[in-house]
Structure formats: C-alpha cells, structure tokens
Write an enzyme that holds these catalytic residues in place. Structure first.
Site, short mmCIF file in Angstrom:
data_model
loop_
_atom_site.label_atom_id
_atom_site.label_comp_id
_atom_site.label_asym_id
_atom_site.label_seq_id
_atom_site.Cartn_x
_atom_site.Cartn_y
_atom_site.Cartn_z
N ILE A 283 0.81 -1.21 0.00
CA ILE A 283 0.00 0.00 0.00
C ILE A 283 0.84 1.26 0.00
O ILE A 283 0.39 2.31 -0.39
CB ILE A 283 -1.00 0.05 1.18
CG1 ILE A 283 -0.29 -0.16 2.50
CG2 ILE A 283 -2.12 -0.94 0.98
CD1 ILE A 283 -1.15 0.17 3.69
N LYS A 284 2.07 1.15 0.44
CA LYS A 284 2.88 2.37 0.47
C LYS A 284 4.35 2.03 0.31
O LYS A 284 4.87 1.14 0.98
CB LYS A 284 2.66 3.11 1.79
CG LYS A 284 3.20 4.51 1.79
CD LYS A 284 3.06 5.13 3.16
CE LYS A 284 4.15 6.12 3.44
NZ LYS A 284 4.48 6.23 4.85
N ALA B 265 10.10 5.83 2.20
CA ALA B 265 11.55 5.97 2.10
C ALA B 265 12.23 4.97 3.02
O ALA B 265 13.26 4.40 2.69
CB ALA B 265 11.94 7.39 2.50
N VAL C 182 5.27 -0.71 3.05
CA VAL C 182 4.16 -1.04 3.93
C VAL C 182 3.14 -1.89 3.19
O VAL C 182 2.73 -1.55 2.08
CB VAL C 182 3.50 0.25 4.47
CG1 VAL C 182 2.37 -0.10 5.41
CG2 VAL C 182 4.52 1.10 5.18
N ASP D 58 10.15 11.37 14.75
CA ASP D 58 9.75 11.71 13.38
C ASP D 58 8.31 12.20 13.38
O ASP D 58 7.45 11.64 12.71
CB ASP D 58 9.90 10.47 12.48
CG ASP D 58 9.72 10.80 11.00
OD1 ASP D 58 9.74 12.00 10.67
OD2 ASP D 58 9.53 9.89 10.20
#
Lengths: 449, 382
Positions: free
Chosen positions: B19-20, B23, B27, B293
């Site tokens: 899905i993703k 960097a 995922v 983050d």
C-alpha cells in the site's frame, strides 16, 4: 495556502522572467569562505534562424583561487580576508581577460551578500562596490545558497529537483513544494563539510587540494566499518557527535596513525586546474603533526613497524587505520544525507535530486545518491568541482537572473551579512522562480519569519 | 528491484498488498494475520456474524482456545503470536477488541494487519544497513509496547520478525492529520512541471573548464509559469489575510477530503484536533519517549463514537523513536513537528500554536521545562 483553486494549470503563461532583448553580461564575485572566485556569464536572446526560443546562457570565464592552509589548520577569517585582498584583482582581471570582454561591457556586477565569514565577504563586496562606482555598473547582492542552486539547475537542466546543498557551512535539503522552495531538513549542529574538514585536521590530512577530497581518496582504501552514531532526527541530522566519536577512535589503542604525513604530491591532481590562475607560492607542507620530539618519534615509528609485522602474523587483528576511519565517516554521514534526502523525496513526491555545494563533488556521495534515486525511478544531478565548489559564475548566474527580474542592490544596501535569515532565503527563491506580486511576498516572509 | 524477507514473514508479505512505498520501509496490508479458517468455531457471538463471508477468527478471542477445526497453518501461527514478547498483545488487545465490538461493526470482523518491511537499502554499507534495520525495528516494537502499556494511543504490535526486518501492526482505520489538513500536494506538482518542458533556456559552455551540460536544451522553472497563477494568488490573497486556518474552518468548501468531512460531521474543530494532538504528545513525552519523526503524516485520527471523546489521535511510525534523557530531546521532537507543520501546511503557525500550547501539556510534568528549550532551539536554527 493549502488549497489551490486551480490545482494543475493546464495552459502556459508567458515567463515571468523577461527575455533578454540583447546580450547581457554579468560579473559574479564570490568570497564567502576560503575561495575567491570571479566569473562572467552571458544571457543572449536566441540566435536568429534557429528553431529554439530559449535564452542562450554562456559561461565565458570561471576563475577561482583557493586559500590553502597547512595540514591540521583551518582557515581563520582574518587570514582568509588577507588572501582575498591579495588575489581579488588578479582573479577578476583573469576572468575578464578569459571572457574576452571589457569591464565597460558588463551590464551588472553580482557579489555574495551572505551567508559566510564576515571578513572575506567584506572583501568581495568592497571590490564589487569599487568596480561598480568606477565603471558605473549596477550592483546585485546574491545569496550564496541561491547561487549554488541556480547554477546547479542551469548546468544539469533539472526542472523540479530536491536540492541537497552540502558544503563547509551548509547542510540542507531544499525541496519545491506548493509553489515555494522550502528547507525540509538540515543539520542541527555542524555542517557536513565542517565535520569532514575537522576530521581531516584530526588525522593530519593536508588541505591541498581540499580536505574533503583527501578524505575521499583515503576512504577508498578503507576496509573496516567502525561503529559511529547515526543521527537522523526526522528530516534533520546531527553530526557533532559523529565527529567526537570518530575522533575518539584516533585515541583508541588499536588505532594506527599515518606513519608519515601523506605528501600532497601523492594525491592525484584534480582536472579543473587548467583554468586556475597560477597558484600561490606553494606553502611548504607542514610537519607539525608529523614530528613531535625526536626520541618520541623514533620510538613511535619503531612501535609502528613492530606492530605492523605483528599484525601481518596475526590476521584476525583489530587495528583501525585512518583509511578505515575515513571510510566509516563517509559511509555513515553520507548514508544519513541520502536518508534525509529520500525522506524529503517521499514527502514531496519528487523524483530527481540535485546535489550542490563543495561536498557534492564527492563521488561516493554521488554514487550512493544515484543508487537511491534509481531505485525510486529518478535521477541524480551533480556538477563537477568547477561548479560544485564555491565559484564566481554561480553568483553571476543568480545575479543576472535577479537583474533580469529588475532587482538591483543600491549602494547603501550593498553591505554583507554573515547570517542570511532563512525565511529571507525562501522569499528570494520565490522571487527568482515565480513572479509573485511583491505584496504577497512580503506577507509570506512575514508568515515564515 | 524487489526484496523479499526470508522465513514466515515472506509468506505473510506474499499474501498481502503493497500500500505504500516509503523511504524507510515498504508497507503492506494483510487482511488478517491468520488465514481464514475453513470451519468456524461454533459460538454464540459468531451466529450473528455469519453474514460476512470474509470473516476470520478474531485473534484475542480464540488465541487461548485450541480449535480442532482451524487448519494447521493457523494453529501454528497462533502459537507464534502467543510467544511474542510484546505483552500488550494479550493485555491491551482484549480491551481494544471489546471496545471495537461496541463501537464498530466491522471492528470485530477482521483485524487487518499492516506489515512494515524495512527492505535493505543498497546505498548503505551492508553492515551499517543491517545494524540500523535491526535496531530500528526493535526500538519501534519496544516503544510501541511501552506506549500501549501506558495508555498512549498507538497501534498494537502483532508480529515481530527482527531478522527479516518485518513488523506487523494493527491497522488504524481513519485518516492521517496530513490528509485532513489537506497538505502536501504530490502528483499535482509533478504534472505541472512536465508541461513546462521545451520552453526553457539553453546553456552552452564555451569555456574549457565548463562541464558540458547533460542535455543541450534545458527547462527552467523561472522561464515559464502557469496560467492562472495570478488568479490563484489573488484568490489566496484574501484567505492569507484572514490567517489561513480559520478561513479554512469557516468556509465549508475547503473541507475537501473525506476525513475532514467526517470530523466536521462529528462536530470536531481543527483547533480541537490540534489540542488532542498536543495532549497525545504530552502523554507520550511524559512516558519518557521521544517519537523522533513527528509529522502530520504520522498521526492518525480514528473516530470512536460512543465514547467520551468522539475521536482519538493515534501516533504511528515509531521507527526513529528513542528515550529522551534531556529536555532538549523533547524539544527537538516538537521542533521537528513544527518544521513539518510549516513545510507541509504553510501558514499553519496558528495551528501549531494549538499543539504546543502549554495548556495541552497540563496533564504531564513536562509542561514547564519543555517549552523553554523549544524556544531556544527554534531560535538557534535561524
């Protein structure tokens, strides 16, 4: 604002940057750090008879002289300013001669307004002011960072890259997002170039041609990767701790320093020398870090030879060489740089990376960045030393663009500033790339300051 | 180039959907950690649920009951799960699933799993890469467990495969704060830039020092501009002057995305959301944990109707988290967030003020000392 009434404009609008009606010449003077550079650039209207409608940008000359300090020493502002004073006229004369123009032909003189060291900056600005008054040529003060970015974009023809600006004084990831250039990540303490330079001083690498280059050469022979802290904080990085801990390795009992100072002749010369003016009377390579006392040095050498022979016998030894440290320092810090660049890429959705600044000519950094960008389906753009390392032509390029936008620095505003405020940088960038009404610019700078 | 981890994690990833492509990690979304059993355990609660065919066993309910009907693979995986070191899997998840059953209809049906695979980064030295991956994964799992124990809203840890670099997490059903605020246009910018090709400037380097440009014609951003920019500028001028954010909440047309729409329906204001973020961060920091983050993409908003609050802010992606020893660590954390706010959501200063409002931190002991180093750091950076 977050929302754009017209999200993806489909029709083109004439450029906000006026096309030159005639050939425009600009002399750029750079002296923010230990390099004094002068370069002349021309922007011409497209030649008649060609199909191309683009402005022709020509680099007529790009001359630079570097103040090289003895190994183990950095450059002090006052000494650097002295160097610049000595070389300013020679370098500029050479640039004008190479370009084959006369001073009177120039349309504008651009100089580095900041950021940088105060003393050296003053010299550049003073020379620019004098020339401006002598020949009655308008002045344009240029932000050093913008100079780097503009030149990188010009040379590499990259449209919308993530800019990694890595030099002795700056470490920034700059990205284009929502009609503006923004600093996405930067160092929280010292710059990457500063970190490398100071480490070169610690292990006694010469400053000729540059400490960073010597580290790069040594690192190729490094084999071991020593453990160094890896400091990424979101999109920012921290380098000071790495410097401390790599320095600590040089006090490790397993550390073997250079048996002798590597001579500068050992290091292959760079390929951009032909255009350099004759070098300063060569400073004698210092021996300060090499020899301390005779007896100590003797025993030291003896110890090393004994140790080396022991190491050869014992293959699973645990020695650390300066090459290993160079290698480890590069691998760790560059991995951090590539990581934050990748984060910015993922964040903004850009595919291309443009590396500018002195550290940008490090081939290992370029290689690592190339691997990362190719995995993401993008490209990496980098320039060679003549454009990466501080130079006059980048100031000329940025200055001429500003001049074409109608920007001129008045004599009374031609002072220098050691710290260029970040929000001002952003505003100026906007000014360069997009013709945005001034009222909006003022508002934006107010919002970001 | 596709990397796949070894071992059982490889199997899980092969069953899931990418899905993703981040960097840091890739995922994947897995519909369930357990394969759909062929025969359902006959229980009362299941009777009403027979309607949905995609249903699988809910993990916490059945993990302690050996089921003769569940097939072999599922049974084995069950053991793996119960052997996980994360203690929150057993303690917290039961509460959460209970809450889910009351609040969401789909909550009890399947537990979707996010698999976060830290693939090897080829640009990094292999030794450095391996050690970074291992330590980051372990740190992330530990931080999540610690947060869950202390009641900070984070996704549950469901799967830890340190060797393969795979971490399985509960999927948060909701929207990221970034989506809600509508920040960061991604594809849009690129599309624009493509169209500017061919109208740029040409460079020719006559001098010998010059490196030849990579291509003779160049495109330049300053050389061109988009139509409608002026219109946009004048359009934004009016909103700019009324300090962006409030304008956004007032004019209904600005609620463009689904998440913002849902929040609005639930009667949640952006300011309220910002305060919730601040409270959640305060709880995290009070725990002695630094996120590392903090961006608007790393905060999810999940609707929790039927509880005191209509929604909750869930912090995700603890990949860079660490323990904070000094006040400065927390301040850097907040500073990173501020930067993220300002860079992705321009003119959001007043929003960020809501986050860092000391009153949001009232519940935690850090309220006083945290703000002063933050100011120092923000100042230092300029």
């Amino acid at each position: 604002m977050d929302s754009h009434p017209i999200a993806s404009g489909s029709k083109k609008k004439p450029s906000p940057l006026p096309k030159p009606t005639r050939k425009l010449l600009c002399l750029g003077i750079e002296g923010s750090a230990n390099k004094f550079g002068a370069g002349i650039i021309s922007h011409e209207p497209p030649r008649a008879g060609t199909m191309k409608k683009a402005t022709v940008v020509t680099v007529l000359s790009n001359v630079r002289h570097t103040y090289i300090t003895p190994a183990g020493e950095g450059f002090l502002p006052s000494d650097t300013a002295r160097h610049h004073r000595e070389w300013a006229v020679k370098v500029i004369k050479e640039a004008v001669r190479k370009a084959g123009v006369r001073m009177e032909d120039l349309d504008v003189i651009a100089f580095t307004k900041g950021p940088g060291m105060g003393g050296p900056l003053q010299v550049g600005a003073l020379v620019a002011r004098t020339l401006s008054l002598l020949h009655n040529i308008p002045l344009v003060g240029v932000n050093h960072c913008i100079g780097h970015i503009e030149m990188g974009r010009q040379i590499t023809s990259s449209t919308n890259p993530i800019v990694l600006y890595v030099s002795g004084g700056n470490t920034q990831v700059i990205a284009y997002s929502q009609q503006r250039y923004r600093i996405f990540g930067e160092t929280l303490d010292i710059a990457i170039g500063n970190c490398l330079d100071r480490f070169a001083r610690v292990i006694g690498l010469p400053n000729d041609p540059s400490p960073g280059y010597n580290i790069e050469v040594e690192a190729r022979r490094g084999k071991r990767l020593v453990v160094l802290p890896y400091g990424t904080k979101g999109m920012d990085i921290t380098l000071a701790g790495i410097l401390t801990s790599v320095e600590a390795y040089t006090k490790n009992k397993n550390y073997r320093p250079f048996p002798h100072q590597p001579r500068s002749q050992d290091i292959p010369q760079t390929n951009n020398t032909p255009n350099k003016p004759p070098l300063l009377p060569k400073m004698t390579p210092t021996t300060s870090t090499e020899v301390k006392d005779d007896p100590e040095n003797f025993s030291n050498k003896f110890e090393i030879t004994r140790q080396i022979s022991k190491d050869i016998e014992n293959t699973n030894q645990d020695i650390i060489t300066p090459q290993d440290l160079c290698h480890s320092l590069q691998e760790t810090t560059f991995a951090m740089l590539v990581e934050i660049t990748e984060r910015a890429m993922a964040h903004v959705g850009s595919k291309d990376v443009l590396i500018v600044g002195g550290v940008g000519c490090n081939l290992r950094l370029q290689e690592m960045m190339g691997i990362m960008t190719s995995e993401r389906g993008g490209r990496v753009f980098s320039t060679d030393q003549s454009f990466c390392i501080d130079n006059g032509i980048m100031i000329a390029q940025a200055g001429l663009l500003a001049f074409r936008m109608g920007k001129v620095t008045k004599m009374e505003n031609s002072g220098v500033t050691q710290r260029y405020v970040r929000s001002l940088v952003k505003t100026l960038l906007v000014y360069h790339f997009r013709n945005i009404p001034l009222s909006i610019l003022k508002l934006l700078s107010h919002l970001t300051s | 180039m596709t990397w796949t981890p070894a071992g059982p994690s490889n199997y899980l990833i092969s069953q899931s959907r990418l899905i993703k492509q981040g960097a840091e990690a890739r995922v994947y979304l897995l519909s369930s950690l357990l394969p759909s059993p062929r025969v359902y355990w006959p229980s009362d609660s299941q009777a009403s649920d027979q309607t949905s065919s995609s249903q699988t066993l809910s993990l916490p309910k059945h993990s302690d009951r050996p089921s003769p009907f569940v097939d072999e693979v599922a049974y084995n995986t069950n053991h793996l799960i119960s052997a996980l070191p994360s203690s929150n899997t057993s303690t917290n998840s039961s509460e959460r699933s209970k809450h889910k059953q009351t609040s969401h209809d789909e909550g009890k049906a399947t537990q979707e799993v996010i698999l976060k695979y830290r693939f090897p980064k080829t640009y990094r030295h292999p030794i450095l890469d391996a050690s970074l991956t291992r330590s980051r994964l372990a740190a992330e799992a530990r931080a999540l467990t610690r947060c869950a124990k202390a009641g900070v809203n984070v996704p549950q840890v469901l799967w830890v495969d340190e060797k393969a670099g795979v971490l399985g997490l509960e999927r948060i059903k909701g929207w990221s704060v970034r989506e809600i605020l509508g920040g960061g246009a991604e594809g849009e910018l690129e599309g624009d830039e493509e169209e500017e090709l061919g109208n740029g400037e040409e460079v020719s380097v006559s001098d010998q020092i010059g490196v030849a440009p990579e291509s003779p014609s160049r495109t330049s951003t300053e050389g061109t501009s988009r139509e409608g920019e002026d219109a946009r500028m004048t359009g934004s001028r009016s909103t700019e002057s009324t300090t962006g954010v409030t304008a956004m909440t007032e004019s209904g047309a600005e609620w463009e995305n689904e998440g913002a729409e849902a929040l609005r329906k639930a009667g949640i204001t952006i300011e309220g959301l910002m305060e919730s973020i601040g409270r959640e961060l305060g709880r995290l920091h009070a725990l002695g944990t630094v996120h590392g983050d903090l961006t608007t993409s790393n905060m999810m908003v999940r609707l929790t109707p039927g509880r005191g609050e209509q929604y909750e802010v869930v912090l995700i992606d603890f990949g860079l988290s660490s323990g904070g020893t000094y006040a400065e660590h927390y301040a850097v954390d907040l500073y990173v967030l501020e930067r993220a706010f300002l860079s992705t959501h321009p003119s959001s200063e007043s929003l960020y003020a809501g986050v860092s409002d000391p009153s949001s931190f009232n519940s935690s002991p850090i309220s006083t000392y945290q703000i002063s180093p933050l100011l120092t750091i923000t100042f230092r950076s300029d």
